[in-house]
Design a protein around this motif. Structure first.
Motif, PDB file in Angstrom:
ATOM      1  N   ARG A 115       0.805  -1.224   0.000  1.00 57.61           N
ATOM      2  CA  ARG A 115       0.000   0.000   0.000  1.00 57.61           C
ATOM      3  C   ARG A 115       0.843   1.281   0.000  1.00 57.61           C
ATOM      4  O   ARG A 115       0.501   2.256  -0.651  1.00 57.61           O
ATOM      5  CB  ARG A 115      -0.937  -0.010   1.223  1.00 57.61           C
ATOM      6  N   CYS A 120      -1.648   8.234  -1.537  1.00 57.53           N
ATOM      7  CA  CYS A 120      -2.933   8.109  -0.854  1.00 57.53           C
ATOM      8  C   CYS A 120      -3.787   9.344  -1.170  1.00 57.53           C
ATOM      9  O   CYS A 120      -3.424  10.465  -0.802  1.00 57.53           O
ATOM     10  CB  CYS A 120      -2.690   7.977   0.647  1.00 57.53           C
ATOM     11  N   ARG A 121      -4.882   9.144  -1.861  1.00 58.65           N
ATOM     12  CA  ARG A 121      -5.728  10.280  -2.272  1.00 58.65           C
ATOM     13  C   ARG A 121      -6.247  11.062  -1.065  1.00 58.65           C
ATOM     14  O   ARG A 121      -6.377  12.279  -1.108  1.00 58.65           O
ATOM     15  CB  ARG A 121      -6.923   9.765  -3.077  1.00 58.65           C
ATOM     16  N   GLN A 122      -6.538  10.349   0.009  1.00 58.76           N
ATOM     17  CA  GLN A 122      -7.099  11.030   1.174  1.00 58.76           C
ATOM     18  C   GLN A 122      -6.058  11.947   1.814  1.00 58.76           C
ATOM     19  O   GLN A 122      -6.345  13.080   2.156  1.00 58.76           O
ATOM     20  CB  GLN A 122      -7.622   9.996   2.187  1.00 58.76           C
ATOM     21  N   VAL A 176       0.265   6.137   2.913  1.00 67.66           N
ATOM     22  CA  VAL A 176       0.000   5.478   4.202  1.00 67.66           C
ATOM     23  C   VAL A 176       0.498   4.039   4.133  1.00 67.66           C
ATOM     24  O   VAL A 176       0.520   3.433   3.054  1.00 67.66           O
ATOM     25  CB  VAL A 176      -1.511   5.450   4.561  1.00 67.66           C
ATOM     26  N   CYS A 181      -3.820   2.647   7.093  1.00 68.96           N
ATOM     27  CA  CYS A 181      -5.035   2.781   6.274  1.00 68.96           C
ATOM     28  C   CYS A 181      -6.208   2.069   6.966  1.00 68.96           C
ATOM     29  O   CYS A 181      -6.096   0.903   7.322  1.00 68.96           O
ATOM     30  CB  CYS A 181      -4.770   2.159   4.907  1.00 68.96           C
ATOM     31  N   PRO A 182      -7.313   2.752   7.149  1.00 67.75           N
ATOM     32  CA  PRO A 182      -8.433   2.109   7.841  1.00 67.75           C
ATOM     33  C   PRO A 182      -9.250   1.193   6.924  1.00 67.75           C
ATOM     34  O   PRO A 182     -10.201   0.567   7.355  1.00 67.75           O
ATOM     35  CB  PRO A 182      -9.283   3.301   8.288  1.00 67.75           C
ATOM     36  N   GLY A 183      -8.906   1.149   5.626  1.00 66.30           N
ATOM     37  CA  GLY A 183      -9.662   0.332   4.659  1.00 66.30           C
ATOM     38  C   GLY A 183     -10.611   1.204   3.855  1.00 66.30           C
ATOM     39  O   GLY A 183     -11.060   2.261   4.331  1.00 66.30           O
ATOM     40  N   ALA A 184     -10.896   0.759   2.624  1.00 66.19           N
ATOM     41  CA  ALA A 184     -11.678   1.578   1.692  1.00 66.19           C
ATOM     42  C   ALA A 184     -13.053   1.932   2.253  1.00 66.19           C
ATOM     43  O   ALA A 184     -13.542   3.044   2.072  1.00 66.19           O
ATOM     44  CB  ALA A 184     -11.822   0.851   0.369  1.00 66.19           C
ATOM     45  N   CYS A 187     -12.967   5.025   4.385  1.00 64.97           N
ATOM     46  CA  CYS A 187     -12.209   6.163   3.869  1.00 64.97           C
ATOM     47  C   CYS A 187     -13.049   6.928   2.845  1.00 64.97           C
ATOM     48  O   CYS A 187     -13.622   6.312   1.945  1.00 64.97           O
ATOM     49  CB  CYS A 187     -10.923   5.647   3.225  1.00 64.97           C
ATOM     50  N   MET A 189     -12.114   8.510   0.358  1.00 70.80           N
ATOM     51  CA  MET A 189     -11.552   8.339  -0.987  1.00 70.80           C
ATOM     52  C   MET A 189     -11.464   6.866  -1.371  1.00 70.80           C
ATOM     53  O   MET A 189     -10.814   6.515  -2.354  1.00 70.80           O
ATOM     54  CB  MET A 189     -10.138   8.953  -1.031  1.00 70.80           C
ATOM     55  N   GLY A 190     -12.074   6.010  -0.562  1.00 68.45           N
ATOM     56  CA  GLY A 190     -11.961   4.567  -0.783  1.00 68.45           C
ATOM     57  C   GLY A 190     -12.309   4.142  -2.211  1.00 68.45           C
ATOM     58  O   GLY A 190     -11.654   3.285  -2.785  1.00 68.45           O
ATOM     59  N   CYS A 193      -9.423   5.153  -4.595  1.00 70.82           N
ATOM     60  CA  CYS A 193      -8.089   4.911  -4.029  1.00 70.82           C
ATOM     61  C   CYS A 193      -7.200   4.139  -5.018  1.00 70.82           C
ATOM     62  O   CYS A 193      -7.627   3.150  -5.611  1.00 70.82           O
ATOM     63  CB  CYS A 193      -8.267   4.105  -2.736  1.00 70.82           C
ATOM     64  N   ARG A 337      -7.542   6.833  10.626  1.00 68.79           N
ATOM     65  CA  ARG A 337      -6.147   6.438  10.387  1.00 68.79           C
ATOM     66  C   ARG A 337      -5.366   6.415  11.700  1.00 68.79           C
ATOM     67  O   ARG A 337      -4.589   5.502  11.967  1.00 68.79           O
ATOM     68  CB  ARG A 337      -5.468   7.399   9.412  1.00 68.79           C
TER      69      ARG A 337
HETATM   70  S1  SF4 Z   1      -8.284   3.668   1.405  1.00 66.11           S
HETATM   71 FE1  SF4 Z   1      -8.087   5.867   1.809  1.00 66.11          FE
HETATM   72  S2  SF4 Z   1      -6.528   5.998   3.427  1.00 66.11           S
HETATM   73 FE2  SF4 Z   1      -6.375   3.967   2.528  1.00 66.11          FE
HETATM   74  S3  SF4 Z   1      -4.802   4.245   0.941  1.00 66.11           S
HETATM   75 FE3  SF4 Z   1      -6.787   4.489  -0.039  1.00 66.11          FE
HETATM   76  S4  SF4 Z   1      -7.122   6.682  -0.056  1.00 66.11           S
HETATM   77 FE4  SF4 Z   1      -5.513   6.281   1.444  1.00 66.11          FE
END
Ligand code: SF4
Length: 628
Positions: A115, A120-122, A176, A181-184, A187, A189-190, A193, A337
């Motif tokens: 990962r 990481c978009r978020q 991250v 990462c807390p998982g899509a 999130c 932006m899941g 992502c 996160r």
């Molecule tokens: S799920 Fe969210 S926090 Fe995790 S890598 Fe993707 S964009 Fe980043």
């Protein structure tokens, strides 16, 4: 067959051989299938159909990549290829798979990385918000600006696309780790992502290329990271024990604790709590600095005391995070996160305070960047339960260490072992020279070794790769020989590895002095490399904490089962740098008389390619002169 894996087509050996022949004929220059390559391809097809694991030693030049890819593609099996080196991953993605696609077709493939390799978009969204509000001056870093511009345009989000390697701090700010990462589903932006996109593409592909580290994480996590597959190919299989040991253990650094403190500080307004965690982090750094190189059996009270204080503070931080009002999506994302980071950190602290049975804890690195590591002593049981029972495996390498199947817990009744040799004529093209006149490495002998290296380099006119077992020995040799030799001496650490290797390849008169990271995965075909020098037999230090624990576990047979296989594999890897093509010729010079005198010498010699052997220094110097 593992649950969810796919239907496989039964194929006869002639079909495999025919396809391999067709593919190999298309290679530049119109190649021919080598016997070893055909035998390996048929054995891989048999493994896919029978479900028997396969351990295959395939010497340099076998063409092992096509030998496992062709049967996978022809049988329609879904295969994960796990490579230990980035070079091999690049070769698969940039060369072998597109080539196979063009000449056989009918399959899809994808590269999947860990990962933290994807932007990481978020985190990018949060940074851009901060920038608008001018909350963080560091956000004006020009390196960060370039990465943010790229992040806005990229379709894949893979760090490898960047023309310039960003500074570690810049990349950390936009990525991250899997522990954060807390998982899509949690999130904002899941859905878009990049890391999730790469996973989706992998889930649809027939051939998935990963690194061994990611595969180890998949195994340690109980098989949930990668899509179901019929076969895993563990390339560079001699590294599997080390990688699985690392991925199924845990690590604790002061940097990890501080990163979690800052993540908490970005969400809750309790400066005192964050300051307390940072203070404990600094105290833990001091304790770890004092313990570098030591095994923690058990962890000392002053460390456990700090870890206990840290747990109390982390519990308070977790509770505070739960109480954060969900004012907007970015705050929720930051909170999730931070919570994820605290969870992983608390697990690592628990393991470090009470080391689990069957694991060993130690501190490695250097003061200032010390790392506490916890790893299982033995990975056989873990692999038996989580991998060998679930998925058929092909393990291949140019050097399969003696006793590898036993050390990895491969089931005896369901594993085939073969050695397909190498197509190269080592007897005619390579000489193994042991400098028996030199003192034993356990004595003071630096001057004698430097004299010998100088004589070999002068005879060869440069064209030498000198491989050392320690950084200290390498530096002493560079210092002593650079002023003495008329030809250039390149040294590890003075340039990045790719630049160093291309300078060495482009200048035949140059010599390259390097340590362990150059003993494998380095490919310099042609006349720039005619002599490989190995300063001493690569036995591990007796106080290496993980190996020490493994030795204790096996008792009196420790040398035979732990030290000798490890040294044999490393020696073969180092010596293997010499002959990379059928046209290569030269000398492997081992400056350690024990290779000719010790009781275990045949175990080491049998692990090497079948080179002609000599102890005659004059003969070797004359031969190197002829090769110029
Ligand atoms: S799920 Fe969210 S926090 Fe995790 S890598 Fe993707 S964009 Fe980043």
């Amino acid at each position: 067959m593992s649950p969810g894996a796919r239907y496989r087509r039964t194929v006869a050996a002639p079909e495999i051989a025919e396809t391999l022949e067709k593919v190999v004929a298309q290679l530049p220059g119109g190649g021919e299938v080598r016997d070893g390559q055909r035998v390996m391809a048929e054995a891989v097809a048999d493994a896919i159909e029978s479900g028997r694991h396969l351990v295959v030693q395939a010497g340099t030049g076998t063409g092992k990549t096509l030998a496992y890819l062709v049967p996978a593609v022809v049988t329609g099996a879904r295969v994960v290829v796990a490579t230990a080196t980035k070079a091999l991953q690049d070769q698969l993605a940039g060369k072998d798979l597109p080539f196979l696609d063009a000449h056989v077709g009918g399959f899809s493939w994808a590269i999947l990385k860990g990962r933290s390799n994807y932007v990481c978009r978020q985190r990018v969204a949060e940074l851009l918000d901060d920038r608008q509000g001018r909350l963080d001056v560091a956000n004006d870093d020009p390196g960060l600006t370039a990465v943010l511009e790229w992040a806005n345009e990229t379709e894949i989000g893979d760090r490898a696309e960047l023309a310039l390697e960003p500074r570690a701090a810049v990349w950390d700010a936009v990525s991250v780790g899997s522990d954060e990462c807390p998982g899509a589903s949690k999130c904002p932006m899941g859905e878009t992502c990049f890391a999730e996109g790469a996973r989706r593409r992998a889930a649809e592909a027939d051939v998935i290329v990963v690194n061994t580290h990611l595969y180890g994480t998949h195994v340690a996590a109980g098989g949930v990271v990668l899509p179901p597959h019929d076969l895993v190919v563990l390339d560079e299989a001699h590294r599997v024990e080390e990688v699985v040991s690392s991925t199924s253990g845990s690590e604790l650094t002061s940097g990890r604790i501080s990163a979690a403190a800052y993540a908490v500080g970005r969400v809750i307004a309790d400066d005192a709590l964050v300051t307390d965690i940072l203070a404990i982090s600094a105290r833990i750094a001091d304790v770890l600095d004092d313990l570098v190189g030591q095994r923690l059996d058990p962890p000392p009270a002053r460390l456990v005391d700090q870890l206990t204080q840290l747990r109390t503070k982390l519990d308070a931080a977790s509770a505070a995070l739960k109480g954060v009002p969900e004012s907007n999506v970015d705050v929720v994302a930051r909170r999730n996160r931070a919570s994820q980071q605290l969870l992983g950190l608390s697990e690592a602290i628990l393991r470090a305070s009470v080391v689990p049975t069957g694991s060993v804890a130690w501190v490695e690195g250097r003061p200032g960047s010390a790392k506490l590591r916890i790893a299982p002593i033995d990975v056989a049981g873990l692999l038996e339960e989580l991998l060998w029972r679930e998925t058929t495996a092909v393990l291949c390498s140019a050097t399969i260490p003696p006793k590898l199947p036993t050390r990895l817990g491969l089931p005896k009744g369901n594993t085939t072992e073969i050695n397909v040799g190498s197509p190269f004529d080592y007897e005619a093209n390579a000489v193994l020279y042991c400098a028996t006149h030199l003192p034993d490495p356990r004595q003071e002998r630096a001057d004698a070794v430097h004299d010998e290296i100088a004589a070999l380099i002068e005879a060869a006119g440069g064209r030498t790769m000198a491989l050392f077992t320690s950084w200290k020995a390498m530096q002493a040799a560079v210092e002593a020989l650079r002023p003495r030799l008329d030809t250039p001496v390149l040294a590890q650490g003075e340039q990045p590895k790719p630049a160093l290797l291309s300078a060495f390849t482009d200048e035949p008169a140059a010599s390259l002095f390097a340590t362990m990271s150059f003993w494998e995965g380095v490919d310099v075909p042609g006349p720039s490399l005619s002599c490989v020098i190995i300063d001493k037999l690569p036995f591990a230090r007796p106080d290496d904490p993980l190996l020490e624990a493994r030795r204790e576990q096996v008792g009196r047979r420790a040398f035979e089962l732990i030290d000798l296989p490890r040294a044999s594999t490393l020696l073969a890897q180092g010596a293997g740098r010499l002959i990379r093509t059928a046209e290569d010729t030269g000398v492997v010079a081992v400056l350690d008389p024990r290779l000719a005198t010790a009781g275990y010498r045949w175990d080491l010699i049998r692990g090497l390619p079948p080179m002609r052997r000599t102890k005659d220094r004059a003969e070797v110097l004359a031969l190197l002169g002829e090769l110029r």
